[in-house]
Design a protein around this motif. Structure first.
Motif, mmCIF file in Angstrom:
data_model
loop_
_atom_site.group_PDB
_atom_site.id
_atom_site.type_symbol
_atom_site.label_atom_id
_atom_site.label_comp_id
_atom_site.label_asym_id
_atom_site.label_seq_id
_atom_site.Cartn_x
_atom_site.Cartn_y
_atom_site.Cartn_z
ATOM 1 N N ASP A 169 0.847 -1.185 0.000
ATOM 2 C CA ASP A 169 0.000 0.000 0.000
ATOM 3 C C ASP A 169 0.888 1.243 0.000
ATOM 4 O O ASP A 169 1.267 1.736 1.064
ATOM 5 C CB ASP A 169 -0.929 0.015 1.213
ATOM 6 N N PRO A 170 1.229 1.775 -1.185
ATOM 7 C CA PRO A 170 2.121 2.939 -1.251
ATOM 8 C C PRO A 170 1.556 4.198 -0.592
ATOM 9 O O PRO A 170 2.279 5.175 -0.436
ATOM 10 C CB PRO A 170 2.301 3.153 -2.765
ATOM 11 N N ARG A 171 0.291 4.193 -0.187
ATOM 12 C CA ARG A 171 -0.311 5.351 0.467
ATOM 13 C C ARG A 171 -0.514 5.123 1.966
ATOM 14 O O ARG A 171 -1.269 5.866 2.611
ATOM 15 C CB ARG A 171 -1.646 5.712 -0.192
ATOM 16 N N CYS A 172 0.174 4.148 2.529
ATOM 17 C CA CYS A 172 0.060 3.876 3.964
ATOM 18 C C CYS A 172 0.919 4.883 4.730
ATOM 19 O O CYS A 172 2.119 4.679 4.931
ATOM 20 C CB CYS A 172 0.491 2.442 4.274
ATOM 21 N N ALA A 173 0.305 5.975 5.164
ATOM 22 C CA ALA A 173 1.039 7.089 5.759
ATOM 23 C C ALA A 173 1.800 6.676 7.013
ATOM 24 O O ALA A 173 2.942 7.102 7.234
ATOM 25 C CB ALA A 173 0.070 8.223 6.084
ATOM 26 N N MET A 174 1.205 5.837 7.847
ATOM 27 C CA MET A 174 1.854 5.465 9.102
ATOM 28 C C MET A 174 3.100 4.627 8.871
ATOM 29 O O MET A 174 4.019 4.642 9.690
ATOM 30 C CB MET A 174 0.870 4.737 10.001
ATOM 31 N N ALA A 175 3.145 3.883 7.772
ATOM 32 C CA ALA A 175 4.352 3.117 7.465
ATOM 33 C C ALA A 175 5.517 4.060 7.173
ATOM 34 O O ALA A 175 6.639 3.855 7.648
ATOM 35 C CB ALA A 175 4.102 2.189 6.284
ATOM 36 N N TYR A 176 5.274 5.119 6.395
ATOM 37 C CA TYR A 176 6.320 6.104 6.124
ATOM 38 C C TYR A 176 6.750 6.807 7.414
ATOM 39 O O TYR A 176 7.944 7.007 7.667
ATOM 40 C CB TYR A 176 5.821 7.151 5.130
ATOM 41 N N MET A 177 5.769 7.207 8.227
ATOM 42 C CA MET A 177 6.081 7.938 9.451
ATOM 43 C C MET A 177 6.928 7.092 10.400
ATOM 44 O O MET A 177 7.964 7.537 10.909
ATOM 45 C CB MET A 177 4.793 8.379 10.133
ATOM 46 N N ASN A 178 6.499 5.854 10.658
ATOM 47 C CA ASN A 178 7.233 5.002 11.590
ATOM 48 C C ASN A 178 8.623 4.651 11.065
ATOM 49 O O ASN A 178 9.587 4.559 11.834
ATOM 50 C CB ASN A 178 6.439 3.738 11.882
ATOM 51 N N LEU A 179 8.734 4.451 9.755
ATOM 52 C CA LEU A 179 10.046 4.172 9.184
ATOM 53 C C LEU A 179 10.968 5.376 9.355
ATOM 54 O O LEU A 179 12.150 5.233 9.693
ATOM 55 C CB LEU A 179 9.912 3.810 7.705
ATOM 56 N N GLY A 180 10.429 6.570 9.174
ATOM 57 C CA GLY A 180 11.225 7.772 9.388
ATOM 58 C C GLY A 180 11.657 7.937 10.831
ATOM 59 O O GLY A 180 12.748 8.449 11.112
ATOM 60 N N ILE A 181 10.820 7.501 11.768
ATOM 61 C CA ILE A 181 11.157 7.587 13.185
ATOM 62 C C ILE A 181 12.247 6.581 13.562
ATOM 63 O O ILE A 181 13.147 6.879 14.352
ATOM 64 C CB ILE A 181 9.895 7.350 14.040
ATOM 65 N N LEU A 182 12.201 5.395 12.988
ATOM 66 C CA LEU A 182 13.112 4.326 13.390
ATOM 67 C C LEU A 182 14.498 4.436 12.764
ATOM 68 O O LEU A 182 15.482 4.000 13.365
ATOM 69 C CB LEU A 182 12.499 2.963 13.033
ATOM 70 N N LEU A 183 14.606 4.995 11.571
ATOM 71 C CA LEU A 183 15.899 5.039 10.891
ATOM 72 C C LEU A 183 16.830 6.062 11.534
ATOM 73 O O LEU A 183 16.377 7.071 12.071
ATOM 74 C CB LEU A 183 15.700 5.384 9.414
ATOM 75 N N PRO A 184 18.142 5.838 11.471
ATOM 76 C CA PRO A 184 19.100 6.847 11.954
ATOM 77 C C PRO A 184 18.913 8.154 11.200
ATOM 78 O O PRO A 184 18.551 8.155 10.022
ATOM 79 C CB PRO A 184 20.461 6.201 11.652
ATOM 80 N N PRO A 185 19.172 9.281 11.849
ATOM 81 C CA PRO A 185 18.862 10.593 11.250
ATOM 82 C C PRO A 185 19.491 10.839 9.892
ATOM 83 O O PRO A 185 18.884 11.471 9.041
ATOM 84 C CB PRO A 185 19.383 11.584 12.296
ATOM 85 N N HIS A 186 20.733 10.389 9.668
ATOM 86 C CA HIS A 186 21.437 10.729 8.433
ATOM 87 C C HIS A 186 21.486 9.552 7.449
ATOM 88 O O HIS A 186 22.316 9.553 6.536
ATOM 89 C CB HIS A 186 22.855 11.201 8.751
ATOM 90 N N SER A 187 20.600 8.602 7.605
ATOM 91 C CA SER A 187 20.578 7.448 6.712
ATOM 92 C C SER A 187 19.601 7.694 5.569
ATOM 93 O O SER A 187 18.866 8.683 5.542
ATOM 94 C CB SER A 187 20.163 6.202 7.491
#
Length: 300
Positions: A169-187
């Protein structure tokens, strides 16, 4: 920061209750409408149809409330979802919503097997591999070192589960948000459709898809570490093989920025005398002087 969870699946709206009702020792009774009351159905109705009624009734429940059918029976939300699963063991949304209804360490017995939240989310994915909310919420239960295997597929960590949610689901907003939270800042991470995004870009994409998710993060914000979930319990109910999800590998280190290389203009000898260079036919001294002036001018 905290990870976001996808709420219960389905089109019905949960019935809200007042704080006093939630605090009361006597749960609020909600009368099920006829279309969500399995006790008034024709006895010959199929198990799937009855399961839909129990599922619909469960969607009426809120904090501190129960559902009452016309036969006088009173049901809690999680018991309604469990009954829907018993009637239709392939009901993916019922597994997902039951996991949401359970407490953090709670286990429920269905058809002789004990289920925790992780097992329920996994079962929802097994019966519907395109069900993005189940990937998101399963990821939210996992710690940094946790992995999970879906059917006969590869082992996935919590970030790989979020990438899988984006793939289905390319429009799953929470997947993008949580992935952004979990990844290291400069990755950066490569998404299923090929784009390379940083955590900031991932969270910006999430807000574009769903502006209600969160405000813009502070530049110095540190990604949250979600709580470590309980160990996965394997249900004794036989499971079928599901679609094998593609394993998506994230780069272990940030992509180095491109370097811009400034090349100097070629010298006159390289144009006139070097092997493989440009051959220039000059007929007069004036032409030679004009070419030399153009190549060696300080402004070139």
């Amino acid at each position: 920061k905290h990870l976001f969870g996808v709420q219960a699946a389905g089109n019905d709206t949960r019935t809200s209750t007042s704080p006093l009702a939630a605090m009361s020792s006597t749960p609020q009774e909600i009368a099920a409408p006829p279309q969500k009351d399995p006790t008034i159905m024709n006895p010959a109705a199929s198990g799937d149809h009855k399961a839909e009624r129990f599922y619909g009734a469960a969607r009426l429940c809120g904090t501190g409330s129960v559902v009452k059918f016309q036969d006088g029976s009173v049901w809690k939300e999680k018991d309604l979802y469990a009954q829907a699963i018993e009637l239709n063991p392939s009901f993916a949304a019922a597994y997902h919503n039951l996991a949401l209804a359970l407490g953090e360490e709670e286990v429920i017995s269905i058809n002789g097997a004990d289920w925790d939240r992780k097992c329920l989310y996994k079962k929802a994915i097994e019966h519907d591999p395109s069900f993005a909310p189940a990937y998101v919420n399963l990821s939210g239960l996992m710690g940094p070192e946790d992995i999970v295997t879906l059917g006969a597929g590869p082992s996935l960590d919590r970030c790989a589960l979020l990438l899988q949610a984006i793939q289905v689901d390319p429009r799953c907003a929470m997947a993008y948000m949580n992935l952004g939270i979990l990844l290291p800042p400069h990755s950066v991470v490569k998404l299923p459709h090929g784009a390379m995004l940083s955590p900031t870009a991932l969270m910006a994409t999430a807000r574009q898809l769903d502006p209600s998710l969160a405000p813009n993060p502070a530049p110095s914000a540190v990604p949250a570490t979600p709580r470590k979930a309980m160990q996965i319990g394997i249900p004794t109910t036989p499971t079928s093989v599901i679609m094998t999800p593609q394993k998506l590998v994230m780069p272990s280190s940030p992509v180095a920025p491109r370097q811009v290389i400034v090349r100097q203009a070629p010298s006159l000898p390289s144009l006139l005398g070097s092997s493989g260079g440009v051959t220039v036919a000059l007929k007069t001294p004036a032409q030679f002087a004009s070419l030399a002036s153009g190549l060696l001018s300080p402004r070139q």
